[in-house]
Enzyme design. Structure first.
Site, PDB file in Angstrom:
ATOM      1  N   GLY A 160       0.866  -1.304   0.152  1.00 10.18           N
ATOM      2  CA  GLY A 160       0.043   0.037  -0.008  1.00 10.18           C
ATOM      3  C   GLY A 160       0.874   1.218  -0.162  1.00 10.18           C
ATOM      4  O   GLY A 160       2.121   1.120  -0.104  1.00 10.18           O
ATOM      5  N   GLY A 180       0.474   5.968   0.918  1.00  9.08           N
ATOM      6  CA  GLY A 180      -0.241   7.023   1.275  1.00  9.08           C
ATOM      7  C   GLY A 180      -0.987   6.753   2.774  1.00  9.08           C
ATOM      8  O   GLY A 180      -1.833   7.415   3.103  1.00  9.08           O
ATOM      9  N   SER A 181      -0.329   6.111   3.353  1.00 11.51           N
ATOM     10  CA  SER A 181      -1.002   5.564   4.924  1.00 11.51           C
ATOM     11  C   SER A 181      -2.319   4.946   4.733  1.00 11.51           C
ATOM     12  O   SER A 181      -2.924   4.956   6.012  1.00 11.51           O
ATOM     13  CB  SER A 181      -0.828   6.841   5.977  1.00 11.51           C
ATOM     14  OG  SER A 181       0.612   7.357   6.010  1.00 11.51           O
ATOM     15  N   GLY A 220      -4.891   2.379   5.065  1.00 12.59           N
ATOM     16  CA  GLY A 220      -5.239   1.194   6.071  1.00 12.59           C
ATOM     17  C   GLY A 220      -4.204   1.263   7.147  1.00 12.59           C
ATOM     18  O   GLY A 220      -4.436   0.379   8.051  1.00 12.59           O
ATOM     19  N   ARG A 254      10.988   5.198  -4.336  1.00 13.89           N
ATOM     20  CA  ARG A 254      10.468   6.084  -5.225  1.00 13.89           C
ATOM     21  C   ARG A 254      10.739   7.377  -4.865  1.00 13.89           C
ATOM     22  O   ARG A 254      11.088   7.371  -3.716  1.00 13.89           O
ATOM     23  CB  ARG A 254       9.107   5.717  -5.439  1.00 13.89           C
ATOM     24  CG  ARG A 254       8.351   5.651  -4.283  1.00 13.89           C
ATOM     25  CD  ARG A 254       6.872   5.672  -4.428  1.00 13.89           C
ATOM     26  NE  ARG A 254       6.062   5.653  -3.184  1.00 13.89           N
ATOM     27  CZ  ARG A 254       5.855   6.241  -2.266  1.00 13.89           C
ATOM     28  NH1 ARG A 254       6.526   7.683  -2.393  1.00 13.89           N
ATOM     29  NH2 ARG A 254       5.082   6.283  -1.101  1.00 13.89           N
TER      30      ARG A 254
END
Length: 409
Positions: free
Chosen positions: A159, A161-162, A164, A279
């Site tokens: 995942g 963008g934080s 979950g 990235r």
């Protein structure tokens, strides 16, 4: 007489992020005389594609073999293959390596993207991080929370963008947070020690530190990033410790080619790794770095992907800050105002990412961001004050169902 092979003139982009640097990758490719080519399952996810006339090929980007076939079809015209999407950096790296094009180690990138594998590699190398457990059932996570006796952090193994990620107190909260993460593939998640302390990120390129970003998070139990300052105002000794910890993590994971974004918490015991991302940073951090120092990390990433030398030396020594505007309720966008923010002192960018008539749904994730302001100054504290002031001038009115809005006189 045999035909002259074509010169490489395409930069292949495997998917994109929906905001921030996705569009910038295409712009920087064109600035180098290359035509961007976006491989995607759904070009409609990226409004800039139509607006900027970016060439697209619709394929199943979840299938690495399909991506490789499409890249091979370009023959010698492919100058490089990369991605601005967290979910596709490993696929892009594998395709580029297979074709003999510049790329990071695809296995290292894949290992890094799986946060459980990443945690194990860091722990084996002795890089400081939280106590962690990989779990496959909510009951297993609840038992760990009961044993910990305090706050734990639940997060997916895949995942960005934080999404979950949640701080949980007690077994019941932990089990509830794990339940949606364990449905379907990959059927596992992490339960970790909560790291107490301010959060920073180290922006690196190849095997060196470009700079450190101070990060601001919203209220618990979520970890939504509400803003950043660059460079982080840290004492020299602390700055060195944070930077060295980030570089230790890169070495442990086999990274050190192109950009990386290393998140840490500065705890009472010193810097400890939150996670390493193979990235460029999200959250508009490359925009801050460029506004503050003149270093264009997106241009550097494109250069590295096509085998050209990246420019990563600063040309000035300023500071920049960003603050995000979040949707506070679901509804229809009734009014957008950005002029006051754009003319506020020090503002270099003020944007609203929704239009009047758009429907917004509050998700309690980074997707709730509907605008942002970036401000520059000589010092991080001044840049932060300017960004916070300008954010108050950025207006988006969201009307609930059936609500009548009357514009002010």
């Amino acid at each position: 007489m045999s035909a002259t092979p074509p010169n490489p003139d395409r930069l292949v982009l495997v998917e994109s992020n929906t905001t921030g640097s996705g569009r910038d990758f295409c712009d920087r490719a064109r600035a180098r005389g290359l035509e961007p080519l976006l491989l995607t399952r759904d070009p409609d996810r990226y409004p800039y594609v139509r607006e900027d006339a970016v060439p697209v090929r619709v394929i199943d980007t979840a299938d690495p073999e399909a991506v490789l076939r499409e890249c091979r079809s370009l023959g010698a015209r492919a100058a490089g293959v990369t991605s601005s999407s967290e979910y596709h950096v490993a696929t892009a790296a594998a395709a580029a390596r297979t074709l003999g094009l510049p790329a990071p180690d695809a296995e290292a990138v894949s290992r890094c993207r799986d946060k459980a594998a990443q945690r194990r590699a860091l722990a084996r190398a002795g890089v400081p991080g939280p106590v962690f457990h990989e779990v496959r059932s909510a009951a297993e996570g609840a038992a760990l929370a009961r044993e910990a006796g305090g706050t734990v952090v639940v997060k997916p193994v895949l995942g960005s963008g934080s999404d979950g990620v949640r701080a949980c107190t007690g077994p019941a909260e932990t089990a509830a947070a794990l339940a949606p993460l364990l449905r379907g593939e990959p059927g596992r998640a992490l339960v970790e020690e909560y790291l107490d302390g301010p959060e920073y990120s180290v922006e690196t390129f190849d095997d060196r530190v470009v700079g450190i970003t101070a990060k601001h998070l919203g209220a618990p139990p979520l970890f939504l990033e509400t803003g950043h300052e660059y460079p982080a105002p840290l004492p020299a000794g602390v700055e060195q410790a944070v930077a060295e910890t980030a570089l230790e993590a890169l070495r442990a994971l086999g990274l050190g080619w192109g950009p990386a974004h290393v998140e840490l918490r500065l705890t009472a015991a010193g810097p400890r790794i939150v996670e390493v991302n193979p990235r460029l940073a999200g959250g508009m951090i490359p925009t801050l770095v460029r506004a503050a120092t003149g270093i264009d990390l997106v241009a550097a990433a494109v250069a590295r992907a096509v085998g050209e030398p990246p420019a990563t030396a600063p040309v000035r020594g300023g500071a920049a800050a960003i603050r995000f505007l979040f949707a506070e309720r679901s509804g229809t966008v009734a009014l957008v105002s950005r002029d006051g923010a754009r003319t506020s002192p020090g503002v270099v960018r003020a944007a609203v990412t929704v239009r009047e008539g758009d429907r917004v749904e509050v998700t309690h994730t980074f997707r709730d961001r509907i605008g942002h302001v970036v401000a520059a100054a000589d010092h991080p504290e001044t840049a932060a004050r300017r960004a916070e002031h300008a954010l108050g001038l950025l207006g988006v009115l969201v009307a609930s169902e059936g609500e009548v809005t009357v514009p002010a006189d």
